[in-house]
Each structure stands twice: as structure tokens, then as C-alpha cells.
Design an enzyme around this catalytic site. Structure first.
Site, mmCIF file in Angstrom:
data_model
loop_
_atom_site.group_PDB
_atom_site.id
_atom_site.type_symbol
_atom_site.label_atom_id
_atom_site.label_comp_id
_atom_site.label_asym_id
_atom_site.label_seq_id
_atom_site.Cartn_x
_atom_site.Cartn_y
_atom_site.Cartn_z
ATOM 1 N N PRO A 174 -15.786 -5.077 46.890
ATOM 2 C CA PRO A 174 -17.002 -5.666 46.340
ATOM 3 C C PRO A 174 -18.155 -4.657 46.315
ATOM 4 C CG PRO A 174 -16.330 -6.758 48.405
ATOM 5 C CD PRO A 174 -15.336 -5.709 48.136
ATOM 6 N N GLY A 220 -21.481 -2.554 47.002
ATOM 7 C CA GLY A 220 -22.267 -2.181 48.168
ATOM 8 C C GLY A 220 -21.475 -1.963 49.439
ATOM 9 N N VAL A 221 -20.162 -1.795 49.344
ATOM 10 C CA VAL A 221 -19.393 -1.547 50.563
ATOM 11 C C VAL A 221 -19.211 -0.058 50.808
ATOM 12 C CG1 VAL A 221 -18.180 -3.742 50.552
ATOM 13 C CG2 VAL A 221 -17.215 -1.786 49.335
ATOM 14 N N LYS A 226 -18.242 2.460 48.340
ATOM 15 C CA LYS A 226 -17.204 3.167 47.584
ATOM 16 C C LYS A 226 -17.760 4.475 47.025
ATOM 17 C CE LYS A 226 -16.595 -0.337 44.833
ATOM 18 N NZ LYS A 226 -17.576 -1.258 45.444
ATOM 19 N N SER A 251 -4.138 -20.586 45.532
ATOM 20 C CA SER A 251 -4.453 -20.555 46.954
ATOM 21 C C SER A 251 -5.341 -21.720 47.396
ATOM 22 C CB SER A 251 -5.084 -19.226 47.330
ATOM 23 O OG SER A 251 -6.455 -19.249 47.058
ATOM 24 N N LYS A 284 -11.614 -13.286 52.869
ATOM 25 C CA LYS A 284 -11.762 -14.734 53.024
ATOM 26 C C LYS A 284 -12.239 -15.091 54.428
ATOM 27 C CE LYS A 284 -8.452 -16.204 49.545
ATOM 28 N NZ LYS A 284 -7.106 -16.725 49.322
#
Ligand SMILES: Nc1ncnc2c1ncn2[C@@H]1O[C@H](COP(=O)(O)OP(=O)(O)OP(=O)(O)O)[C@@H](O)[C@H]1O
Ligand SMILES: [Mg+2]
Length: 844
Positions: free
Chosen positions: A368, A370-371, A373, A690, A733
Site C-alpha cells: 500500500p 506510504g510503506v 517502497k 474471502s 487483514k
């Protein structure tokens, strides 16, 4: 040398007359009958002879010397034998003692001997008049000569044009021939020969030969000139003009800007270190440039092209730092946590340093926003001592953006790959292909196919840019890709990448990142220091919990920057004391808290269960609602559900129906009621299996009238027989469930292996219930257990116990046919409104 006719050859002169008269020896001059010429006389003997002739009132003999340079003539052999009898028209004594006379030739003469040589020459001569032959031959010869004279004049002979007219009017053949002696093309010897040719027919032939030759020479000359001229016209003309221009500019003290530029370009090409063939190419272009006028637009096109060629780092390469320990230090300096990822990067670097030639796959960071990368990519560059460039592929539809436009297009430029390489300034940078999942494809061609070539080690050593037209070696470049989602990346591209997942940070990790990295960074950016600002731990936690809701830390960084700005302002306004930002100040600076900590239901709910999903921006919780209404319809599904999701809802319903008695649901309920299942955020399409157990739980709750615990979140696929199958994206999750305040997460037992990725601190605060069957789900999720429900005990994992060393190998539910390990996507919206830039497509 004219030949001297011997006396025996001579035709007996008609009207021959012998005379004794003054004689002037001529130098380099032959005078003909009827010719009027000015005569410059300097030698004393000649002056005397002239004066004597004038005194006698008679004609004078003019005979040409054999040796022009001889001063004094004493022997007749020193003169030609044939001369001219001339009348003196005028004599002018000049002051320097010389005399200028005008004489008119009358007839030829033959010199027999000198009668005296002092004080001047006197000669015994015989006058020779022309005979006038008649007949066709003379006529023909005359016409020929006349025509030749005309042509001679027409071809540009150095005689006045009237000569041709005069020749036409001459009727005497001898005179016509003599007239040719006026031509400056004739040498003194030739003239003398002409004079000595007494026979008129011979004389005509002689001049005819002479004229024919002159005409030929003139024609040849004309041809050569016109050839030279046409050659001149094309290039020389311009060359001459340009030379003149340069001369003018030099006079004006201005340099020729184009020449200066061409020289400069040549120097640059020499210094650019290009491969030989590319250098040749560049020089060729410069040569072409020097031949076209500087005003031509083509000049600019060539200049830009050559500038591009010389601007590329053909042989500029940075030295790699090969120290893995140092690299580890740098990675730690730039990023908190991410241990596994850093380890993977170091392994990757180690392999590259050991075997430079090895064809390592391209690293791809997926996660996602802002992590970290992009910033990891920068860190890799720093750790290796390489340059870093970044190229965003988001929204690129056109292959030409990657590969460039051909030079025939106006304003054509190289593609982004080459542009980035130029920006990098070295041929081995770390090259980040950002947002590979956002690459487009349409009628303008498929940019991903161009990318394939870039990334393929078999091809990329000679990457062809359409503009450049010459190959560039990309094989030393270290490519790194980033993406938010894996699925949209075209499969052939994905194949060449080694995927590294960055699922997002826990609350605790975010707080640490904030304290160790973001606060110091923003402090520096805002000119603050530990003396002027402090953010308390409580405020930091509050920032993470109540002012941001994200998987990464981008918004957190933004909010920290907001706080810094406010403080910086007070400092600028003169505040000296340190500002301590606590929770109260935070509210003052940023306004009231934006997010409730935890998005779960406030109360236990009947007919509603909380599911877990993964979106593009990370994991999220979503409440699934079910109501029963009177009526006899089939059931209703809303919320833009995809086919897979609808089917799993049906499976859940069928399972409930089949187990109605154990669940304490009267049979009539199914006969007299319609069920409505809704997955909120109805405007956004969602799909995937799921949410299966969540829907089934909500259905059972609604029909049996048993509330669902408010602090439980769940994820798992359901089969018709109530088996629970594994799902993807577990870490994201569980992070989301934790963030939402869940105390328990129900998940498929088959996902147990993924629990190693879950940080301990989260396992400490969340009870993880690993289930195989729907019974176990209900037992854990419902407030009270339905009467007849029998569930085997589920496996429970809590933070105080370590994980099992090896997750269970045995598959209790064999999945031989479907679904594959990677699940098709569930598309669900987050509970908060997405940022405008986010595309809400999610998968689990
Ligand atoms: N683990 C970390 N430690 C320190 N700083 C971090 C960490 N993760 C992210 N950051 C910081 O967060 C900010 C955002 O990160 P970055 O721009 O790399 O995100 P991204 O994953 O590339 O996001 P996007 O998908 O939107 O491009 C950067 O300032 C980065 O330094
Ligand atoms: Mg990025």
C-alpha cells in the site's frame, strides 16, 4: 618560327617596284597593309629614320627584328625579310626625346639590303602588292573565313564585336586574311608568317586554320567554364557567400556563431566517450549541420540530437560499494523495521557483488501507499553507491513515452528511459520503475512490451530508442519496480520480477517510525530542533490512532509536518521557549480527532458481522449486514457484488438451511421470509470468496436471532459443507483488525503458516482463532451458542505462547480442484472515504 620563303619559291611579283628609303626596325610588332597603328619610337636610329622620311615626304619601311631584345641592327639578316611599306600620318616629338608616330600600312615589301646603316637605316626594298585571284576557291575560302570570324567573335574572342561586321564587308581576299592579324590571340611569329605569305589563297588557308583552332579553344574553354560554374552554383556559391559573411563578421569583430557551435559540438563528441560507431554517427550529423544554412530549422533539430548523444553517460559508471555490512548499516539508517525485506535486499546485493554477470530478477516492492517502497529503492542506491532515478509508469499509455518518437516528428524527444538515464548521469544507476501496476494499454501501443525489452537481460544491452536511433546498453542498470497491487501487473512483466510484499505497519511500528525517522526529518525540514519542540509519546500515539488511518506512514508524516509548521510559526514570531506538543496541543493544532479508534460496532449486533478485506491502500474491516423480511422471494444481494461473492453468499445460505435444526432455526423461517444481504459502500464493486464465513455468520445471526460479538473480525472462504478454506493477504487483514480494535480474529486454520509474519505485539493483543469449519466460526463469533451446535474445539493462538515451529502439514480439507492458492480479488471499500487519488480496487 615563320619560315622564310626562299627566293626561288617566290611567285614573280606583279607590279614590282624597287625603292630606297629610311627603315625602322620593329620589336614585337608586325604591321600590315591598311593597318593604322600608333608607333612609339625610342631608339635614336629609328627617330632619325622617321625624321628623314618626314623630311623626304615619302613612305618608310617597317621591318620586324628577329630578336626583339637586340638594340642595334647592322645586318639585314637580323631583320625578317618581309616588312611593310607605310605612310607616316603624324609625328609627335615627346619631351623625353622619343617620338610617337601614327603610321598606315600600304603594302608588303621585301628587303634586299641596307644602303646605309648610319645615322639611321636605309634599305633597298621591293614593294610587293597582292594579286587578286578570282574563282570559286577564293570565294569559298573567303566565306569560310568570314563565318569563322563571326563564330570566333560569338564564342567570346577578345576582339570588338564590330570585327565580324567589318569582315563581312571586305571584298579583297588578301585584306580579309590580313585583318585576322588584329586578333590578340596571334603571336608575333604567327603575324610575321601571315605577312610573309604572299600568296592570297595560301594566306586565307593559313588564317582559316588559325581561326578553326581558336574557335575550338574558345569552345573548350566555354565548356570547362560552364561546368565549373554549375558546380560553383550549387555548393561554391554558398560557400563563397558564407566565406564572405565570415569575412564581414570578422571585419565587424563578430565570430561566426554556427562555426563556433560546430567546433564546440565536435569537441563534445570527442570527449563524450561514445562507442566508435555512435561517434561516427554524431560526426556525420555535425558534418551535415555544417553544410546547411544556419537559419534552417534543421540546424536546431540536429543540434538537439547531437546534444542528446553527447549528453548520455556512455562510459560514465559509478564504482559499486561492495561492503555488505556497510549496506546493512545504510538500510537500517533509512528504515525502521522491515527486517525480512532488508535481509532479502542484502542477499540480493551479495549475489550481485559476487557474480556481477548473473541475471538476477528485478526486485519488485508491492504494498500500500506510504510503506516505504520508493524510499527503499533510494536506500539501495545509497547502499551500493549508485545514482538513483525514478520513472513513474502511472498513466503511461503510449509506447512512445517509453521508447521515444522518431526524429521525423516535430519536437521529438527520446523516451523516458533514455531521459532518466541522462538525468542519472551514469550508465549503472538504480532505476526505479514506479507504479508498474498502473501502466496502461490502448490503441497507441502496449508500453509494457517496451518495458519487457528494457528488463530482459537478453535484449537490454542494446536498447533501441526511436529518437536516438543508436543502441544504448542498459545491462548495467539495476532495475527496481514498485506497485500497490500485484494483479494489474501484466503477467510477462510479473514473471521477470521477484516480488517482495510490504503489507503495512502496526500501530507500534508507526509510532517508532514517527519518533525515529519522521519527526527528526520534519524537524530539519522546518528548521526546528529538540530545543524548540518535543512531541510527547501520548501525542504521537494519538496522531497515529486518531489523525491517520492508513497502512503506511505517508499521512502520518504529513500530520507531523503540519504540527511542525504551526510550531515553526510561533518560533518565527519570537517564541523562545520549547513547545511541548501533547494531546491537548495536538487538538489545538490539527482540530478534533478525525478517526474513531476502532471501527467495529459499538454493541453486539444481530444480523451483522465484521469481515476483513485487502484494498489497494491496505487491509480494512467491513461490516456485512443481513435482514429477514416477510415475503417469498429468493434472497436479495446488494452492494455491487461480483459473481464469486454472490456464490459464496448462496453457499452460506445453503449451509445454514441444511443445518437449520442444529442452529435452532425453524424450517418455516426459510419458507416465509426473504433475506437481504448487503455489503456496505454499495457504490464500489467487490468480489472474491474471502467474505464467505462472514456472510454465513451474519445470515445465521439474523435467522437464529443471536447477536454477533462486537469485537470479532473474520476472514475465510466457505464451502457448501461448511469447510473453511484459506485466504490471502493475512497480515494486512490482521493489521486492519488490530487497528479497528478487534479483540479476536477468526481465520482459516490453513493460514497458520502466515502467522509468522504477524508482529508479536499484535498477537499479544488479539486472540487468533484458527478454524476448519463453520461450526467453529459460529461458536467463536456468536454471543451464545445455538442449542444443538456441536463444534470441535478450534485452535487458539495467543501472544503469550510461541507459534508452533512447523505449521501443520496435513491437509484436513483437501483442495484438489479449486480454488488456486492465490485467491481472486474481493473488492471492498474501506470504512473511510478514500483519497481522491486512490482507486478502490481490493483483493485478498
Ligand atoms: N520503515 C520506514 N522507516 C522510516 N521511514 C519510512 C519507513 N517506511 C516509510 N517511510 C517513510 O515514509 C514516507 C513514504 O514512503 P514512500 O514514498 O517510500 O512510500 P511508497 O511505498 O513508495 O508509497 P507509494 O505507493 O504511494 O509510492 C517516506 O518519507 C519514507 O521515508
Ligand atoms: Mg512510491
Amino acid at each position: 618560327m615563320p619560315k622564310r620563303p626562299s627566293p626561288s619559291d617566290e611567285a614573280p611579283p606583279t607590279r614590282a617596284k624597287t625603292l630606297e628609303l629610311p627603315l625602322v626596325a620593329l620589336r614585337e610588332t608586325v604591321i600590315f597593309p591598311e593597318m593604322i597603328v600608333p608607333l612609339q619610337v625610342g631608339r635614336e636610329k629609328s627617330v632619325n629614320a622617321l625624321n628623314a622620311a618626314v623630311a623626304e615626304g615619302g613612305p618608310i619601311a617597317l621591318v620586324t627584328q628577329r630578336q626583339a631584345e637586340q638594340e642595334d641592327i647592322g645586318e639585314t639578316s637580323e631583320l625578317y625579310e618581309v616588312g611593310t611599306l607605310a605612310k607616316i600620318a603624324q609625328v609627335v616629338q615627346l619631351q623625353d626625346g622619343t617620338v610617337r608616330a601614327i603610321v598606315q600600312g600600304q603594302s608588303r615589301l621585301r628587303l634586299h639590303r641596307f644602303s646605309s646603316t648610319e645615322p639611321y637605316l636605309r634599305g633597298v626594298v621591293e614593294e610587293v602588292s597582292d594579286d587578286t585571284p578570282a574563282g570559286l576557291e577564293v570565294q569559298a575560302l573567303m566565306r569560310t573565313v568570314q563565318a569563322q570570324i563571326e563564330q570566333y567573335v560569338a564564342n567570346g574572342a577578345p576582339v570588338p564585336p564590330e570585327a565580324a561586321v567589318a569582315a563581312r564587308n571586305i571584298t579583297e581576299p588578301g585584306l580579309l586574311a590580313d585583318m585576322v592579324a588584329y586578333s590578340p590571340d596571334m603571336t608575333t611569329e604567327q603575324r610575321q608568317e601571315l605577312l610573309e605569305t604572299i600568296d592570297v589563297i595560301e594566306r586565307l588557308k593559313l588564317v582559316s586554320n588559325f581561326l578553326a583552332r581558336q574557335i575550338e579553344i574558345l569552345e573548350l574553354k566555354g565548356r570547362i567554364q560552364s561546368e565549373v560554374k554549375s558546380e560553383m552554383d550549387k555548393t561554391q556559391r554558398e560557400y563563397i557567400l558564407r566565406e564572405q559573411l565570415k569575412a564581414i563578421q570578422r571585419e565587424l569583430g563578430e565570430d561566426d556563431p554556427q562555426q563556433a557551435e560546430i567546433n564546440e559540438l565536435r569537441d563534445k563528441v570527442e570527449q563524450a566517450g561514445m562507442p566508435e560507431e555512435i561517434k561516427t554517427r554524431a560526426i556525420k550529423e555535425i558534418d551535415r549541420m555544417s553544410r546547411i544554412p544556419s537559419a534552417s530549422p534543421e540546424v536546431g533539430v540536429i543540434r538537439t540530437y547531437v546534444d542528446w548523444l553527447v549528453g548520455l553517460p556512455w562510459d560514465v559508471k559509478t564504482e559499486d560499494l561492495l561492503d555488505i555490512k556497510e549496506a546493512a548499516k545504510i538500510l537500517d539508517e533509512d528504515h525502521y523495521g522491515l527486517e525480512k525485506i532488508k535481509e532479502r535486499i542484502l542477499e540480493y546485493l551479495a549475489v550481485r557483488t559476487l557474480a556481477d554477470e548473473i541475471r538476477s530478477p528485478i526486485l519488485a516492492f508491492v504494498g500500500p501507499p506510504g510503506v516505504g517502497k520508493t524510499s527503499l529503492g533510494k536506500s539501495i542506491a545509497r547502499a551500493m553507491g549508485r545514482k538513483f532515478v525514478r520513472m513513474s509508469l502511472g498513466g503511461i499509455h503510449d509506447e512512445a513515452e517509453i521508447r521515444g518518437h522518431r526524429r521525423t516528428y516535430i519536437g521529438a524527444l527520446p523516451g523516458r528511459i533514455i531521459q532518466s538515464i541522462k538525468t542519472a548521469g551514469s550508465n549503472n544507476p538504480v532505476f526505479m520503475l514506479d507504479e508498474v501496476d498502473k501502466i496502461g494499454m490502448d490503441f497507441r501501443g502496449d508500453p509494457s512490451s517496451a518495458l519487457l525489452e528494457v528488463l530482459d537481460p537478453e535484449q537490454n544491452f542494446s536498447f533501441q530508442d526511436n529518437y536516438l536511433e543508436v543502441p544504448f546498453d542498459l545491462s548495467k542498470v539495476l532495475f527496481v519496480a514498485t506497485a500497490n497491487l500485484l494483479d494489474p501487473i501484466p503477467a510477462p512483466l510479473r514473471d521477470r520480477m521477484e516480488i517482495i510484499h510490504l503489507p503495512g505497519y502496526t500501530e507500534q511500528e508507526k509510532i517508532e517510525i514517527g519518533k525515529r525517522f519522521l519527526i527528526p526529518k520534519q524537524m530539519k525540514n522546518h528548521g526546528l530542533s529538540a530545543k524548540t519542540i518535543e512531541i510527547t509519546d501520548e501525542a504521537m500515539t494519538e496522531l497515529v490512532r486518531s489523525y491517520t488511518k492508513e497502512a503506511g506512514v505517508r499521512n502520518l508524516e504529513r500530520e507531523i509536518a503540519n504540527v511542525m509548521r504551526k510550531v515553526a510559526r510561533t518560533v518565527a514570531e519570537g517564541r523562545k521557549r520549547k513547545t511541548v506538543v501533547d494531546v491537548k496541543r495536538l487538538v489545538e493544532y490539527l482540530g478534533p480527532q478525525r478517526y474513531e479508534y476502532g471501527e467495529l460496532e459499538a454493541e453486539d449486533q444481530t444480523g451483522s458481522a465484521t469481515g476483513l478485506v485487502v484494498t489497494e491502500v491496505g487491509g480494512d474491516v467491513v461490516a456485512i449486514e443481513v435482514t429477514k423480511m416477510e415475503g417469498k422471494e429468493d434472497f436479495i444481494l446488494t452492494g455491487q457484488l461480483g459473481e464469486v461473492m454472490r456464490e459464496s453468499a448462496r453457499a452460506g445460505l445453503s449451509w445454514t438451511r441444511a443445518h437449520a435444526s442444529e442452529l435452532g432455526i425453524p424450517r418455516s423461517t426459510f419458507e416465509n421470509n426473504t433475506l437481504h444481504i448487503h455489503v456496505p459502500a454499495g457504490g464500489i464493486p467487490k468480489d472474491g470468496p474471502s467474505a464467505g464465513i462472514t456472510m454465513a455468520t451474519a445470515i445465521v445471526s439474523a435467522l437464529a436471532g443471536i447477536p454477533v460479538r462486537k469485537d470479532v473480525a473474520m476472514t475465510g472462504e466457505i464451502t457448501l459443507r461448511g469447510r473453511v478454506l484459506p485466504i490471502g493477504g493475512l497480515k494486512s487483514k490482521i493489521l486492519a483488525a488490530h487497528l479497528a480494535g478487534a479483540k479476536m480474529v477468526i481465520l482459516p486454520r490453513k493460514n497458520e503458516k502466515d502467522l509468522r509474519d504477524i508482529p508479536d505485539e499484535i498477537r499479544k493483543s488479539i486472540k487468533l482463532v484458527l478454524v476448519d469449519s463453520m461450526d467453529q466460526v459460529l461458536e467463536a463469533a456468536l454471543r451464545r451458542k445455538p442449542k444443538a451446535l456441536v463444534a470441535e474445539p478450534a485452535k487458539i493462538v495467543t501472544g503469550d505462547k510461541p507459534l508452533d515451529p512447523e505449521p501443520e502439514k496435513e491437509d484436513r480439507v483437501r483442495r484438489t480442484t479449486f480454488p488456486p492458492a492465490e485467491q481472486p480479488p474481493v473488492v471492498v471499500q474501506r470504512n473511510v472515504a478514500p483519497r481522491a487519488s486512490e482507486r478502490v480496487v481490493a483483493r485478498d
